[in-house]
Design a protein around this motif. Sequence first.
Motif, mmCIF file in Angstrom:
data_model
loop_
_atom_site.group_PDB
_atom_site.id
_atom_site.type_symbol
_atom_site.label_atom_id
_atom_site.label_comp_id
_atom_site.label_asym_id
_atom_site.label_seq_id
_atom_site.Cartn_x
_atom_site.Cartn_y
_atom_site.Cartn_z
ATOM 1 N N GLU A 257 3.474 3.902 5.039
ATOM 2 C CA GLU A 257 2.855 2.663 4.561
ATOM 3 C C GLU A 257 3.146 2.451 3.080
ATOM 4 O O GLU A 257 3.490 1.339 2.654
ATOM 5 C CB GLU A 257 1.353 2.717 4.805
ATOM 6 C CG GLU A 257 0.582 1.514 4.267
ATOM 7 C CD GLU A 257 -0.916 1.691 4.379
ATOM 8 O OE1 GLU A 257 -1.599 1.592 3.337
ATOM 9 O OE2 GLU A 257 -1.407 1.941 5.492
ATOM 10 N N SER A 258 3.009 3.505 2.288
ATOM 11 C CA SER A 258 3.280 3.389 0.849
ATOM 12 C C SER A 258 4.755 3.098 0.585
ATOM 13 O O SER A 258 5.101 2.249 -0.245
ATOM 14 C CB SER A 258 2.853 4.672 0.128
ATOM 15 O OG SER A 258 1.449 4.844 0.164
ATOM 16 N N LEU A 259 5.634 3.787 1.281
ATOM 17 C CA LEU A 259 7.065 3.584 1.054
ATOM 18 C C LEU A 259 7.530 2.216 1.515
ATOM 19 O O LEU A 259 8.467 1.647 0.937
ATOM 20 C CB LEU A 259 7.866 4.685 1.761
ATOM 21 C CG LEU A 259 7.766 6.072 1.117
ATOM 22 C CD1 LEU A 259 8.470 7.104 1.997
ATOM 23 C CD2 LEU A 259 8.345 6.086 -0.290
ATOM 24 N N ASP A 260 6.882 1.672 2.530
ATOM 25 C CA ASP A 260 7.244 0.319 2.972
ATOM 26 C C ASP A 260 7.070 -0.696 1.843
ATOM 27 O O ASP A 260 7.772 -1.715 1.804
ATOM 28 C CB ASP A 260 6.386 -0.091 4.168
ATOM 29 C CG ASP A 260 6.827 0.586 5.462
ATOM 30 O OD1 ASP A 260 7.923 1.176 5.487
ATOM 31 O OD2 ASP A 260 6.058 0.527 6.443
ATOM 32 N N ALA A 261 6.125 -0.413 0.934
ATOM 33 C CA ALA A 261 5.908 -1.301 -0.214
ATOM 34 C C ALA A 261 6.844 -0.974 -1.373
ATOM 35 O O ALA A 261 7.088 -1.833 -2.229
ATOM 36 C CB ALA A 261 4.452 -1.201 -0.674
ATOM 37 N N LEU A 262 7.373 0.251 -1.418
ATOM 38 C CA LEU A 262 8.181 0.681 -2.555
ATOM 39 C C LEU A 262 9.683 0.546 -2.330
ATOM 40 O O LEU A 262 10.429 0.180 -3.245
ATOM 41 C CB LEU A 262 7.865 2.145 -2.899
ATOM 42 C CG LEU A 262 6.474 2.436 -3.436
ATOM 43 C CD1 LEU A 262 6.273 3.940 -3.591
ATOM 44 C CD2 LEU A 262 6.259 1.740 -4.774
ATOM 45 N N SER B 298 -2.943 9.311 0.183
ATOM 46 C CA SER B 298 -4.396 9.450 0.169
ATOM 47 C C SER B 298 -5.006 8.800 1.413
ATOM 48 O O SER B 298 -4.535 7.759 1.866
ATOM 49 C CB SER B 298 -4.974 8.788 -1.083
ATOM 50 O OG SER B 298 -6.386 8.736 -1.012
ATOM 51 N N PRO B 299 -6.098 9.353 1.950
ATOM 52 C CA PRO B 299 -6.803 8.675 3.041
ATOM 53 C C PRO B 299 -7.512 7.409 2.570
ATOM 54 O O PRO B 299 -7.899 6.577 3.384
ATOM 55 C CB PRO B 299 -7.796 9.728 3.535
ATOM 56 C CG PRO B 299 -8.003 10.636 2.370
ATOM 57 C CD PRO B 299 -6.684 10.669 1.655
ATOM 58 N N MET B 300 -7.656 7.255 1.251
ATOM 59 C CA MET B 300 -8.328 6.082 0.693
ATOM 60 C C MET B 300 -7.298 5.004 0.367
ATOM 61 O O MET B 300 -6.391 5.216 -0.442
ATOM 62 C CB MET B 300 -9.106 6.449 -0.572
ATOM 63 C CG MET B 300 -10.236 7.405 -0.332
ATOM 64 S SD MET B 300 -11.204 7.673 -1.837
ATOM 65 C CE MET B 300 -12.433 8.830 -1.213
ATOM 66 N N ARG B 301 -7.451 3.854 0.995
ATOM 67 C CA ARG B 301 -6.485 2.777 0.818
ATOM 68 C C ARG B 301 -6.375 2.346 -0.636
ATOM 69 O O ARG B 301 -5.290 2.041 -1.130
ATOM 70 C CB ARG B 301 -6.877 1.576 1.688
ATOM 71 C CG ARG B 301 -5.850 0.436 1.642
ATOM 72 C CD ARG B 301 -6.253 -0.691 2.573
ATOM 73 N NE ARG B 301 -6.283 -0.247 3.949
ATOM 74 C CZ ARG B 301 -5.211 -0.175 4.748
ATOM 75 N NH1 ARG B 301 -4.026 -0.523 4.268
ATOM 76 N NH2 ARG B 301 -5.325 0.225 5.993
ATOM 77 N N ARG B 302 -7.493 2.323 -1.356
ATOM 78 C CA ARG B 302 -7.438 1.867 -2.746
ATOM 79 C C ARG B 302 -6.620 2.819 -3.608
ATOM 80 O O ARG B 302 -5.948 2.378 -4.546
ATOM 81 C CB ARG B 302 -8.850 1.685 -3.313
ATOM 82 C CG ARG B 302 -9.648 2.976 -3.489
ATOM 83 C CD ARG B 302 -10.933 2.719 -4.236
ATOM 84 N NE ARG B 302 -11.861 1.886 -3.455
ATOM 85 C CZ ARG B 302 -12.982 1.401 -3.939
ATOM 86 N NH1 ARG B 302 -13.332 1.652 -5.202
ATOM 87 N NH2 ARG B 302 -13.785 0.685 -3.192
ATOM 88 N N MET B 303 -6.665 4.114 -3.312
ATOM 89 C CA MET B 303 -5.836 5.060 -4.059
ATOM 90 C C MET B 303 -4.365 4.894 -3.702
ATOM 91 O O MET B 303 -3.493 4.962 -4.579
ATOM 92 C CB MET B 303 -6.278 6.499 -3.793
ATOM 93 C CG MET B 303 -5.373 7.563 -4.424
ATOM 94 S SD MET B 303 -5.072 7.328 -6.195
ATOM 95 C CE MET B 303 -6.645 7.841 -6.869
ATOM 96 N N ARG B 304 -4.049 4.665 -2.447
ATOM 97 C CA ARG B 304 -2.665 4.414 -2.065
ATOM 98 C C ARG B 304 -2.137 3.162 -2.758
ATOM 99 O O ARG B 304 -1.009 3.126 -3.239
ATOM 100 C CB ARG B 304 -2.527 4.288 -0.543
ATOM 101 C CG ARG B 304 -2.862 5.559 0.223
ATOM 102 C CD ARG B 304 -2.286 5.554 1.631
ATOM 103 N NE ARG B 304 -2.703 4.427 2.454
ATOM 104 C CZ ARG B 304 -3.852 4.359 3.140
ATOM 105 N NH1 ARG B 304 -4.724 5.360 3.074
ATOM 106 N NH2 ARG B 304 -4.133 3.306 3.893
ATOM 107 N N GLN B 305 -2.968 2.110 -2.830
ATOM 108 C CA GLN B 305 -2.528 0.877 -3.474
ATOM 109 C C GLN B 305 -2.318 1.074 -4.970
ATOM 110 O O GLN B 305 -1.345 0.578 -5.552
ATOM 111 C CB GLN B 305 -3.539 -0.245 -3.237
ATOM 112 C CG GLN B 305 -3.067 -1.608 -3.738
ATOM 113 C CD GLN B 305 -1.762 -2.035 -3.096
ATOM 114 O OE1 GLN B 305 -1.676 -2.168 -1.872
ATOM 115 N NE2 GLN B 305 -0.722 -2.259 -3.910
#
Length: 285
Positions: free
Chosen positions: A140-145, A88-95
Amino acid sequence: MMSTQTKHRARSLGVNTYSYIWSTPVADCLRQLDALGYREFELVLNPPHLALDEFAPAERKRLAASLAASGLVVRSLNVPSLDHNLASPMRRMRQYSVNLFLDAIDLAADLGAAHLVVVPGRMSPLFAPPLRQREAWMRESLDALVPHAQRRGVTLALENVPFASFPDANTLGAFVREYASPALGVCYDAANAHFIGESPAAGLRVLRELVRLVHLSDTTRDAWRHDEVGLGDVPFAEVPAALDDINFDGACMLEIISNEPARAIQRSHHALTAFGFAPLVQGAA
């Protein structure tokens, strides 16, 4: 014809539980499918079928013990794509999506599932962002997962989905290879590939060593479906040779969506045996 078919490895088929997400709790669903002769499953993480927040550790242990006692194996978990967007372009949705998948990784590990199917974002079909931007958000998301998946012994299998960041084999394969993690692979869906105009056999060969799971269902190129085999025009006859060529050793899952799932699953299984997949050992039609 027969000699061509018999040279293919007779791969067994498991069942994805998508058809049961609104009707049947997971334990009851697995008992029903066990009675039909199925032993390998991909569970769809969707309440009331299979909850996440309400599925306490003690309940998870009981389900895992029940599976082991019955000789049933959960190969993978699958989170429906409507409730998250890792690109998502929205950081809060990615989080939010990252947190959801962190919990899903834990559930997969608790149930002994080696894989978690991941839809790599949701893109607008009207005006999608540039590929490089999608890649950056997904990275970015996968770096956290990925570190958590590695700790829990779970592989994240990115799926080729028509509306996702990487809908085709070339873009999906390029991203996964560039990310270069042993905890990241691919779930290849034959119907999704066919719907966007990609040959499933060609896509499998492009992805080769990355493929961890294969989803099988039918569709046409006019309407995106996951129908029982025979209701669409997916070229299943080409799939076994491609699986042999890439030395695929993972699970093949029937991902059939039907209001009468047991019959649709069994008919699909029977249809696929004509192309070299292993027949169902037990259970009546």
